[in-house]
Design an enzyme around this catalytic site. Structure first.
Site, PDB file in Angstrom:
ATOM      1  N   LEU A  14       9.309   3.345  -0.702  1.00 57.94           N
ATOM      2  CA  LEU A  14       9.333   2.620  -1.979  1.00 57.94           C
ATOM      3  C   LEU A  14       8.581   1.307  -1.866  1.00 57.94           C
ATOM      4  O   LEU A  14       8.778   0.545  -0.921  1.00 57.94           O
ATOM      5  CB  LEU A  14      10.781   2.335  -2.394  1.00 57.94           C
ATOM      6  CG  LEU A  14      11.668   3.525  -2.739  1.00 57.94           C
ATOM      7  CD1 LEU A  14      13.078   3.041  -3.059  1.00 57.94           C
ATOM      8  CD2 LEU A  14      11.096   4.317  -3.912  1.00 57.94           C
ATOM      9  N   GLY A  16       8.304  -0.501  -4.984  1.00 53.36           N
ATOM     10  CA  GLY A  16       8.720  -1.192  -6.187  1.00 53.36           C
ATOM     11  C   GLY A  16       7.822  -0.892  -7.369  1.00 53.36           C
ATOM     12  O   GLY A  16       8.145  -1.246  -8.502  1.00 53.36           O
ATOM     13  N   GLY A  17       6.683  -0.232  -7.125  1.00 57.63           N
ATOM     14  CA  GLY A  17       5.770   0.125  -8.199  1.00 57.63           C
ATOM     15  C   GLY A  17       6.141   1.444  -8.844  1.00 57.63           C
ATOM     16  O   GLY A  17       7.047   2.158  -8.399  1.00 57.63           O
ATOM     17  N   VAL A  18       5.387   1.800  -9.880  1.00 54.77           N
ATOM     18  CA  VAL A  18       5.729   2.986 -10.661  1.00 54.77           C
ATOM     19  C   VAL A  18       5.495   4.279  -9.882  1.00 54.77           C
ATOM     20  O   VAL A  18       6.230   5.255 -10.057  1.00 54.77           O
ATOM     21  CB  VAL A  18       4.951   2.988 -11.997  1.00 54.77           C
ATOM     22  CG1 VAL A  18       3.453   3.170 -11.776  1.00 54.77           C
ATOM     23  CG2 VAL A  18       5.495   4.059 -12.935  1.00 54.77           C
ATOM     24  N   ASP A  19       4.512   4.309  -9.015  1.00 51.58           N
ATOM     25  CA  ASP A  19       4.183   5.565  -8.335  1.00 51.58           C
ATOM     26  C   ASP A  19       5.286   6.008  -7.390  1.00 51.58           C
ATOM     27  O   ASP A  19       5.764   7.149  -7.448  1.00 51.58           O
ATOM     28  CB  ASP A  19       2.858   5.420  -7.582  1.00 51.58           C
ATOM     29  CG  ASP A  19       1.685   5.168  -8.514  1.00 51.58           C
ATOM     30  OD1 ASP A  19       1.717   5.670  -9.655  1.00 51.58           O
ATOM     31  OD2 ASP A  19       0.749   4.465  -8.114  1.00 51.58           O
ATOM     32  N   LEU A  39       8.845  -0.910   3.901  1.00 54.77           N
ATOM     33  CA  LEU A  39       8.325  -1.604   5.072  1.00 54.77           C
ATOM     34  C   LEU A  39       8.075  -3.066   4.720  1.00 54.77           C
ATOM     35  O   LEU A  39       7.357  -3.355   3.762  1.00 54.77           O
ATOM     36  CB  LEU A  39       7.012  -0.959   5.521  1.00 54.77           C
ATOM     37  CG  LEU A  39       7.066   0.497   5.998  1.00 54.77           C
ATOM     38  CD1 LEU A  39       5.656   1.032   6.216  1.00 54.77           C
ATOM     39  CD2 LEU A  39       7.880   0.603   7.270  1.00 54.77           C
ATOM     40  N   CYS A  98      -3.208   1.672   8.421  1.00 52.26           N
ATOM     41  CA  CYS A  98      -1.820   1.489   8.004  1.00 52.26           C
ATOM     42  C   CYS A  98      -1.145   2.837   7.765  1.00 52.26           C
ATOM     43  O   CYS A  98       0.005   3.047   8.167  1.00 52.26           O
ATOM     44  CB  CYS A  98      -1.763   0.633   6.746  1.00 52.26           C
ATOM     45  SG  CYS A  98      -0.093   0.364   6.113  1.00 52.26           S
ATOM     46  N   GLY A 122       4.165   7.800  -2.843  1.00 48.95           N
ATOM     47  CA  GLY A 122       3.581   7.841  -4.177  1.00 48.95           C
ATOM     48  C   GLY A 122       2.078   7.998  -4.177  1.00 48.95           C
ATOM     49  O   GLY A 122       1.426   7.675  -5.171  1.00 48.95           O
ATOM     50  N   CYS A 195      -3.277  -4.921   0.658  1.00 48.84           N
ATOM     51  CA  CYS A 195      -2.028  -5.618   0.334  1.00 48.84           C
ATOM     52  C   CYS A 195      -1.971  -7.024   0.916  1.00 48.84           C
ATOM     53  O   CYS A 195      -1.328  -7.907   0.342  1.00 48.84           O
ATOM     54  CB  CYS A 195      -0.831  -4.797   0.797  1.00 48.84           C
ATOM     55  SG  CYS A 195      -0.663  -4.625   2.595  1.00 48.84           S
TER      56      CYS A 195
END
Length: 350
Positions: A14, A16-19, A39, A98, A122, A195
């Site tokens: 997860l 926190g985004g929509v995907d 992470l 990553c 996602g 990121c």
């Protein structure tokens, strides 16, 4: 697949985004016992914001949630090599690294530790599992969002434990699913490309390292010195903007020479190449690379793939022969090999 062999549980990465939110939702709807994990890759407020957003998603979905702290390892294994590569005149792809080390390396270990049958993310990609011994990544149905290019590094054993619930959906369909169930992530923004560089200022990021390359010469391919540069980390192969050189026709960065500390420039035809070497090859097919005469090669994320033939040239290394010359083949970037929509392998351009 028998009833007893069907996966019953999934660990979902997860953000926190929509995907990733909808990926978890879809697996819940399929009846799987879902757990969420995030992470912590960045220190300070950036890392805390990601954890808080992912925690809200887990609470909305009523699933167990945990955080895996990787700040030091991520700095050492991804961010530091990223800076070093730019200073060596290469154009690195940190998302591939990553994925290999963290999103599908460490998280698969966590899935094992937690007793989860699957790891889900996602990503916009699909899996071809028609050959159980050789599962493969395929392009997503939504080609505008397709992320298969970044997933060439995944092995067959890893792919046997991974699922991509969004592979057959468009981005708008994903948002519609989130809104339909009243999930806050339905209106979240797009994630940034890298990121740890939220402002996309690669130069500033590299220059936070005291060992940034010094100034040097801008040199034409014929040997003439045309000017000076402020560090080779400020340039990449194929670049035209920012050279500030008066010349009879447009000039481009043709190559970077970290040993001589030179940025070598030339006219556009000098950018074109048909052959190059790829190292650290990951190959996901029982046949050798030479056996395929229907491959295409993609040399950067938004590049239109070009037909290619491969020839082994060393351990985990191939020579790529393109059917049409391409500009901007940058050392350090990923070259990914497709058969139709299916990823057969990839590596890094030398």
């Amino acid at each position: 697949m028998t009833e007893n062999s069907r996966p019953r549980s999934a660990l979902v990465a997860l953000s926190g985004g929509v995907d990733s939110t909808v990926a978890a939702l879809l697996l819940q709807q399929q009846g799987l016992a879902v757990q969420g994990i995030t992470l912590r890759l960045l220190p300070g407020a950036a890392g805390e914001a990601t954890i808080a957003a992912a925690g809200r998603v887990a609470a909305e979905l009523a699933i167990p949630f945990r955080v895996c702290d990787c700040v030091d390892d991520f700095e050492r294994q991804v961010m530091t090599p990223f800076r070093r590569s730019y200073c060596q005149g290469r154009t690195p792809n940190p998302c591939v690294l990553c994925n290999r080390l963290f999103k599908f390396g460490l998280l698969l270990d966590e899935a094992d530790r937690l007793g989860c049958d699957l790891l889900a993310t996602g990503h916009y990609a699909r899996l071809d599992q028609r050959q159980p011994d050789w599962p493969r990544v395929c392009r997503a149905s939504d080609l505008r969002k397709d992320q298969s290019y970044f997933l060439f590094c995944l092995s067959s054993p890893q792919l046997a434990r991974i699922c991509f619930p969004l592979g057959d959906l468009t981005k708008e369909q994903v948002r519609q699913q989130a809104r339909r169930f009243g999930l806050a992530a339905g209106d979240s923004g797009e994630s940034q490309d890298v990121c740890f560089i939220p402002d996309n200022d690669y130069i500033r990021f590299v220059e936070t390292d005291a060992a940034s390359p010094p100034a040097g010469a801008l040199v034409h391919v014929d040997g003439r010195v045309l000017g000076n540069h402020n560090g080779i980390h400020r340039y990449t192969v194929g670049q035209r903007r920012g050279l500030n050189l008066a010349w009879r026709e447009p000039l481009y960065v043709v190559r970077l020479d970290p040993i001589a500390n030179q940025v070598v420039v030339g006219e556009r035809p000098l950018l074109l190449r048909e052959t190059f070497e790829v190292t650290e090859l990951v190959w996901n097919a029982p046949q050798s690379p030479e056996a395929f005469d229907d491959l295409c090669c993609q040399i950067r994320y938004r590049h239109q793939p070009v037909a290619a033939r491969l020839q082994s040239s060393g351990p985990q290394q191939v020579r790529v022969q393109l059917t049409a010359p391409q500009a901007g083949i940058a050392p350090g970037q990923a070259a990914v090999f497709y058969q139709g929509d299916t990823v057969l392998g990839g590596g890094f351009i030398l």
